[in-house]
Design a protein around this motif. Structure first.
Motif, PDB file in Angstrom:
ATOM      1  N   LEU A  14      53.615  29.920  45.713  1.00  0.00           N
ATOM      2  CA  LEU A  14      53.745  31.492  45.485  1.00  0.00           C
ATOM      3  C   LEU A  14      54.631  32.386  43.816  1.00  0.00           C
ATOM      4  O   LEU A  14      53.607  32.857  43.240  1.00  0.00           O
ATOM      5  CB  LEU A  14      54.026  31.629  46.984  1.00  0.00           C
ATOM      6  CG  LEU A  14      54.187  33.480  46.728  1.00  0.00           C
ATOM      7  CD1 LEU A  14      52.669  34.002  46.552  1.00  0.00           C
ATOM      8  CD2 LEU A  14      54.206  34.075  48.452  1.00  0.00           C
ATOM      9  N   TRP A  17      52.692  31.709  40.553  1.00  0.00           N
ATOM     10  CA  TRP A  17      51.166  32.694  40.859  1.00  0.00           C
ATOM     11  C   TRP A  17      51.351  34.293  40.919  1.00  0.00           C
ATOM     12  O   TRP A  17      50.490  34.607  39.918  1.00  0.00           O
ATOM     13  CB  TRP A  17      49.913  31.984  42.850  1.00  0.00           C
ATOM     14  CG  TRP A  17      49.484  33.128  42.621  1.00  0.00           C
ATOM     15  CD1 TRP A  17      47.715  32.195  42.163  1.00  0.00           C
ATOM     16  CD2 TRP A  17      49.311  34.820  43.022  1.00  0.00           C
ATOM     17  NE1 TRP A  17      47.278  34.117  42.317  1.00  0.00           N
ATOM     18  CE2 TRP A  17      47.436  35.071  43.186  1.00  0.00           C
ATOM     19  CE3 TRP A  17      50.074  35.350  43.538  1.00  0.00           C
ATOM     20  CZ2 TRP A  17      47.374  36.310  43.842  1.00  0.00           C
ATOM     21  CZ3 TRP A  17      49.159  36.657  44.133  1.00  0.00           C
ATOM     22  CH2 TRP A  17      48.226  37.344  44.120  1.00  0.00           C
ATOM     23  N   LEU A  18      52.491  34.170  41.259  1.00  0.00           N
ATOM     24  CA  LEU A  18      52.798  35.707  41.273  1.00  0.00           C
ATOM     25  C   LEU A  18      53.195  35.711  39.704  1.00  0.00           C
ATOM     26  O   LEU A  18      52.941  37.254  38.917  1.00  0.00           O
ATOM     27  CB  LEU A  18      53.669  36.109  42.357  1.00  0.00           C
ATOM     28  CG  LEU A  18      53.961  36.548  44.028  1.00  0.00           C
ATOM     29  CD1 LEU A  18      54.761  36.068  44.404  1.00  0.00           C
ATOM     30  CD2 LEU A  18      53.055  37.621  43.732  1.00  0.00           C
ATOM     31  N   LYS A  21      50.087  36.569  37.572  1.00  0.00           N
ATOM     32  CA  LYS A  21      49.981  36.950  37.766  1.00  0.00           C
ATOM     33  C   LYS A  21      50.492  39.516  36.644  1.00  0.00           C
ATOM     34  O   LYS A  21      50.222  40.576  36.306  1.00  0.00           O
ATOM     35  CB  LYS A  21      49.346  38.473  39.348  1.00  0.00           C
ATOM     36  CG  LYS A  21      48.867  37.462  40.146  1.00  0.00           C
ATOM     37  CD  LYS A  21      47.539  37.562  39.229  1.00  0.00           C
ATOM     38  CE  LYS A  21      46.385  36.662  40.127  1.00  0.00           C
ATOM     39  NZ  LYS A  21      45.170  36.399  39.518  1.00  0.00           N
ATOM     40  N   THR A  35      57.383  38.388  50.598  1.00  0.00           N
ATOM     41  CA  THR A  35      56.054  38.267  51.218  1.00  0.00           C
ATOM     42  C   THR A  35      56.847  37.339  52.475  1.00  0.00           C
ATOM     43  O   THR A  35      56.213  37.317  53.132  1.00  0.00           O
ATOM     44  CB  THR A  35      54.858  36.881  49.723  1.00  0.00           C
ATOM     45  OG1 THR A  35      54.969  37.718  49.011  1.00  0.00           O
ATOM     46  CG2 THR A  35      54.371  36.519  50.767  1.00  0.00           C
ATOM     47  N   ARG A  52      47.891  29.143  51.636  1.00  0.00           N
ATOM     48  CA  ARG A  52      47.874  29.299  50.209  1.00  0.00           C
ATOM     49  C   ARG A  52      47.083  30.427  49.742  1.00  0.00           C
ATOM     50  O   ARG A  52      47.322  32.239  49.332  1.00  0.00           O
ATOM     51  CB  ARG A  52      47.337  28.568  49.130  1.00  0.00           C
ATOM     52  CG  ARG A  52      48.421  27.213  49.086  1.00  0.00           C
ATOM     53  CD  ARG A  52      48.487  26.270  48.024  1.00  0.00           C
ATOM     54  NE  ARG A  52      49.789  25.495  47.675  1.00  0.00           N
ATOM     55  CZ  ARG A  52      49.743  24.645  46.242  1.00  0.00           C
ATOM     56  NH1 ARG A  52      49.061  24.937  45.557  1.00  0.00           N
ATOM     57  NH2 ARG A  52      50.755  24.114  46.403  1.00  0.00           N
ATOM     58  N   THR A  56      48.440  34.406  49.399  1.00  0.00           N
ATOM     59  CA  THR A  56      48.038  35.052  48.003  1.00  0.00           C
ATOM     60  C   THR A  56      47.261  36.609  49.186  1.00  0.00           C
ATOM     61  O   THR A  56      47.920  37.498  48.819  1.00  0.00           O
ATOM     62  CB  THR A  56      46.823  34.285  47.787  1.00  0.00           C
ATOM     63  OG1 THR A  56      46.921  33.004  47.088  1.00  0.00           O
ATOM     64  CG2 THR A  56      46.141  35.160  46.711  1.00  0.00           C
ATOM     65  N   THR A  57      46.411  36.557  49.646  1.00  0.00           N
ATOM     66  CA  THR A  57      46.888  37.791  51.331  1.00  0.00           C
ATOM     67  C   THR A  57      47.888  38.702  51.284  1.00  0.00           C
ATOM     68  O   THR A  57      47.997  40.029  50.834  1.00  0.00           O
ATOM     69  CB  THR A  57      46.082  37.923  52.316  1.00  0.00           C
ATOM     70  OG1 THR A  57      44.623  36.790  51.800  1.00  0.00           O
ATOM     71  CG2 THR A  57      45.631  38.968  52.961  1.00  0.00           C
ATOM     72  N   LYS A  60      49.157  39.548  48.012  1.00  0.00           N
ATOM     73  CA  LYS A  60      48.698  40.984  47.266  1.00  0.00           C
ATOM     74  C   LYS A  60      48.989  42.414  47.703  1.00  0.00           C
ATOM     75  O   LYS A  60      48.712  43.023  47.192  1.00  0.00           O
ATOM     76  CB  LYS A  60      47.164  40.682  47.354  1.00  0.00           C
ATOM     77  CG  LYS A  60      46.757  39.665  46.303  1.00  0.00           C
ATOM     78  CD  LYS A  60      44.924  40.014  46.439  1.00  0.00           C
ATOM     79  CE  LYS A  60      45.195  38.738  45.648  1.00  0.00           C
ATOM     80  NZ  LYS A  60      43.496  38.408  45.959  1.00  0.00           N
TER      81      LYS A  60
END
Length: 162
Positions: A14, A17-18, A21, A35, A52, A56-57, A60
């Motif tokens: 995570l 991934w962040l 972004k 999160t 995952r 992710t949801t 976001k």
């Protein structure tokens, strides 16, 4: 899947991934923690088949809330900068006002945009029901209905059917 396993198996993913972004490892680390804190705050964590996708949801939403908070804080600071010196608030008062604004923002989140606009026009701008109706091209009865819905949500945390 328990929270310990979810964190151990997916926190690093995570955070990466962040970073992809946000482009900032420090903000990504903070948002990854936020999160998981959001998940820990739930009384009944959901059973996850796709952890995952779920993370992710949630991430976001956390990013969106953070972005909205930053915008609200910036608007508040700009409004303070335009206040005459004699109306200046103490740092404690500023913090209380900011926290109140954030609480109202959280409560209004999820309501349709027109409902939020009606509430803010009446409560913050001091507009009459008739002025709001003209500005938004809706009837006065619709203004009253939207105002009631937003007010109940803010005052009592209630979500009403449309």
């Amino acid at each position: 899947m328990d929270m310990h396993t979810l964190y151990r198996d997916h926190h690093g993913w995570l955070e990466r991934w962040l970073i992809s972004k946000l482009g900032c490892s420090h903000r990504a680390a903070d948002l990854a923690q936020d999160t998981f804190m959001r998940l820990l705050a739930k009384d009944d964590p959901p059973g996850l088949h796709e952890p995952r996708a779920f993370l992710t949801t949630v991430a976001k939403r956390v990013m969106s809330n953070q972005w909205r908070r930053e915008q609200l804080e910036q608007a508040y600071l700009e409004a303070l900068a335009h206040q005459p010196e004699r109306f200046a608030l103490s740092p404690e008062e500023q913090a209380l006002v900011m926290e109140t604004l954030l609480q109202v923002d959280r409560l209004l989140d999820g309501l349709p945009g027109v409902v939020r606009r009606v509430f803010l026009h009446v409560q913050l701008d001091g507009m009459s029901h008739a002025d709001v109706a003209r500005a938004l091209n809706i009837s006065i009865s619709t203004v009253k209905r939207h105002l009631r819905r937003a007010a109940l949500r803010c005052y009592f945390g209630l979500e009403l059917e449309q």
